[in-house]
Design a protein around this motif. Structure first.
Motif, PDB file in Angstrom:
ATOM      1  N   VAL A  13      11.845  13.761   6.628  1.00 24.42           N
ATOM      2  CA  VAL A  13      10.946  14.029   5.512  1.00 24.42           C
ATOM      3  C   VAL A  13      11.639  14.813   4.398  1.00 24.42           C
ATOM      4  N   LYS A  14      12.740  15.510   4.719  1.00 22.60           N
ATOM      5  CA  LYS A  14      13.462  16.255   3.693  1.00 22.60           C
ATOM      6  C   LYS A  14      14.096  15.332   2.658  1.00 22.60           C
ATOM      7  N   ARG A  15      14.219  14.042   2.973  1.00 24.33           N
ATOM      8  CA  ARG A  15      14.761  13.090   1.999  1.00 24.33           C
ATOM      9  C   ARG A  15      13.707  12.633   0.991  1.00 24.33           C
ATOM     10  N   TYR A  16      12.466  12.969   1.245  1.00 24.57           N
ATOM     11  CA  TYR A  16      11.372  12.484   0.410  1.00 24.57           C
ATOM     12  C   TYR A  16      10.856  13.581  -0.506  1.00 24.57           C
ATOM     13  N   THR A  17      10.592  13.226  -1.759  1.00 23.98           N
ATOM     14  CA  THR A  17       9.990  14.146  -2.722  1.00 23.98           C
ATOM     15  C   THR A  17       8.755  13.476  -3.310  1.00 23.98           C
TER      16      THR A  17
ATOM     17  N   ARG B  87       3.873  -0.753   3.680  1.00 22.90           N
ATOM     18  CA  ARG B  87       3.162   0.510   3.491  1.00 22.90           C
ATOM     19  C   ARG B  87       4.160   1.661   3.489  1.00 22.90           C
ATOM     20  N   SER B  88       3.912   2.671   2.673  1.00 23.43           N
ATOM     21  CA  SER B  88       4.720   3.890   2.664  1.00 23.43           C
ATOM     22  C   SER B  88       3.797   5.080   2.911  1.00 23.43           C
ATOM     23  N   PHE B  89       4.244   5.996   3.816  1.00 24.16           N
ATOM     24  CA  PHE B  89       3.399   7.142   4.145  1.00 24.16           C
ATOM     25  C   PHE B  89       4.223   8.198   4.879  1.00 24.16           C
ATOM     26  N   LYS B  90       3.673   9.404   4.949  1.00 22.92           N
ATOM     27  CA  LYS B  90       4.289  10.485   5.712  1.00 22.92           C
ATOM     28  C   LYS B  90       3.675  10.518   7.107  1.00 22.92           C
ATOM     29  N   PHE B  91       4.557  10.730   8.100  1.00 23.06           N
ATOM     30  CA  PHE B  91       4.110  10.780   9.491  1.00 23.06           C
ATOM     31  C   PHE B  91       4.881  11.880  10.201  1.00 23.06           C
TER      32      PHE B  91
ATOM     33  N   LYS C 229       0.840  -1.195   0.000  1.00 22.04           N
ATOM     34  CA  LYS C 229       0.000   0.000   0.000  1.00 22.04           C
ATOM     35  C   LYS C 229       0.871   1.239   0.000  1.00 22.04           C
ATOM     36  N   GLN C 230       0.790   2.030  -1.072  1.00 24.37           N
ATOM     37  CA  GLN C 230       1.570   3.253  -1.194  1.00 24.37           C
ATOM     38  C   GLN C 230       0.656   4.451  -0.946  1.00 24.37           C
ATOM     39  N   GLU C 231       0.612   4.891   0.305  1.00 23.48           N
ATOM     40  CA  GLU C 231      -0.186   6.078   0.615  1.00 23.48           C
ATOM     41  C   GLU C 231       0.494   7.337   0.097  1.00 23.48           C
ATOM     42  N   ASP C 232       1.833   7.324   0.118  1.00 23.66           N
ATOM     43  CA  ASP C 232       2.614   8.450  -0.407  1.00 23.66           C
ATOM     44  C   ASP C 232       3.777   7.885  -1.212  1.00 23.66           C
TER      45      ASP C 232
END
Length: 485
Positions: free
Chosen positions: A464-468, A386-390, A347-350
């Protein structure tokens, strides 16, 4: 009150010596801050605690009495002229500046005014008489400089584990030096030390020093006991993660662990290929052989970079598609998943891109998937990824419905060579390696939940700065898929 001053310098000096023993080069200026900071309470202890006990006994000759008096004046001089300088250097050498020549140059430049002020004092005033206003400005600058350096050292630390330690150091030492400046360097106006008396003109704030400083020392001891601080960890039960992480340099055992996982895949694929050939399904046998080639290529890559895994992990960072990373990991793990009839829910939420070392992250995820499968029943299970922002993190979650981790093992689960598995082929190296990889990325690995008989959820938490995030392509639900392995 007199006993508190004795306890104050004794505790500060003890902590200073401990920091020197456990890291002379790394902790030198931190130790000097504690040692020089304790000299004021030492000088007051001589006047207020030791001499009132010794003088009535008439056991000191004039020579010894005079010598002890001179020691007290020297101690006070060290406090006024050396303590602010040491406090300023503590933050600088903690990691605010990386270049050694630059640190040495700044240290030499900062030392010059301290020496000049002390020499001027000896030339202009009696050596036992201190007019604090003459050097208050320089002391204030040193304390401010140290506080800024502590803050920079904390901000610049990429390793999340070390970052937490530096945050505690910055908070404790900045608070201590700020109080010292307010109570002694601002609160004091003049101090004349006689034999055996002293004349102090101040606002009286110094009388709270014992309470404040002992509280800060208690904070340092508590941090060292519970978390470890500057490489020092008090052994209340057993020094666990910090000492055992050094065992991670045993490269042969690490390589053994990596090879074992890949050989399990190869064994399964070769058996599968043999069955296809015997049944005449040549096309399917060719596909499984190609999977073997992918496994061996990954293994060769791991062997080529084994020093990274056995000694100090060096990242080769690039922007990596999260979709591609997870797909590659699941493809490489498919032989294991098929052999255990594990169903995978992705599941890729983000979605998007993650700046990371692709090989080390693939190996980390593979380790977690492998551990999840090992925890499941032989008849199969469910693996959720799962991938998501938290909050301030981007999270990759690996969750299983296996046996879970017993509570008594949670405190030690990340130690190298510690394993709850009965299989003697397991060396307990997987999670300790995963933790090291995440810390090198400035992130962390967290056991988000684990309950016996119900499974475990592990979070890989990246800044989170590593994620785009990828641009939205339309309105709809987060990407989700179920793979039947």
């Amino acid at each position: 009150m007199e006993a508190l001053y004795v306890l104050m310098f004794a505790s500060m000096w003890t902590m200073g010596v401990v920091f020197l023993i456990y890291g002379f080069k790394k902790n030198f200026w931190i130790a000097m801050t504690l040692l020089t900071g304790g000299t004021a309470s030492f000088a007051f202890s001589i006047h207020l605690a030791f001499m009132p006990l010794l003088l009535p006994l008439d056991v000191l000759t004039p020579f010894w009495s005079g010598l002890i008096y001179q020691v007290s004046v020297v101690a006070m001089s060290v406090y006024f002229y050396a303590f602010p300088f040491a406090a300023g250097m503590g933050g600088l050498w903690l990691g605010a500046v990386r270049s050694l020549p630059v640190k040495v140059l700044i240290t030499a430049v900062m030392a010059t005014p301290s020496v000049w002020l002390f020499v001027s004092h000896l030339q202009q005033d009696p050596w036992n008489s201190f007019t604090v206003g003459d050097f208050r400005w320089w002391s204030g600058f040193c304390f401010l400089f140290g506080g800024v350096m502590y803050a920079i050292a904390f901000i610049r630390e990429p390793d999340s584990y070390l970052k937490r330690g530096k945050r505690r150091v910055a908070a404790l030492f900045s608070t201590g030096t700020l109080w010292a400046f307010v109570s002694d360097f601002v609160g004091f106006r003049t101090l004349v030390m006689g034999e055996w008396s002293f004349e102090l003109e101040s606002n009286g704030t110094w009388q709270l020093n014992a309470i404040v400083i002992l509280a800060l020392v208690a904070g340092i001891i508590y941090s060292a006991a519970k978390y470890g601080i500057l490489g020092v960890k008090v052994k209340l039960e057993k020094e666990r993660l910090d000492s055992s992480m050094r065992a991670l340099t045993m490269g042969v055992s690490i390589l053994n662990h990596s090879i074992k996982n890949e050989i399990q895949k190869i064994n399964y694929l070769t058996e599968k290929t043999q069955g296809y050939i015997q049944s005449g399904q040549l096309e399917k046998s060719q596909q499984t052989i190609e999977q073997v080639h992918a496994v061996t290529a990954h293994l060769l890559s791991m062997v080529g970079r084994i020093k990274d895994k056995a000694d100090d992990i060096v990242l080769k960072e690039e922007a990596v598609s999260v979709d591609g990373l997870l797909a590659a990991v699941l493809k490489s793990m498919m032989p294991i998943l098929e052999s255990r009839a594990v169903k995978v829910e992705l599941k890729q939420e983000d979605g998007g891109e993650l700046v990371c070392d692709a090989m080390h992250m693939a190996e980390t995820l593979s380790n977690l998937v492998h551990n999840a499968v090992d925890a499941m029943e032989e008849t199969g299970g469910l693996l959720r990824i799962r991938s998501f922002k938290f909050k301030k993190h981007y999270v990759l979650e690996v969750k299983d419905n296996g046996s879970g981790i017993p509570k008594e093992h949670l405190a030690r689960i990340f130690e190298p060579f510690y394993t709850t598995k009965k299989n003697t082929a397991n060396h307990g190296l997987g999670l300790s390696y995963c933790v090291s990889v995440m810390r090198k990325h400035g992130g962390d690995l967290r056991i988000e939940e684990s309950e016996a008989g119900k499974g475990t959820a592990i979070w890989l938490m990246f800044p989170v700065k590593r994620y785009t995030a990828m641009p939205a392509t339309g309105v709809g639900q987060p990407a989700a898929s179920v793979l039947h392995a």
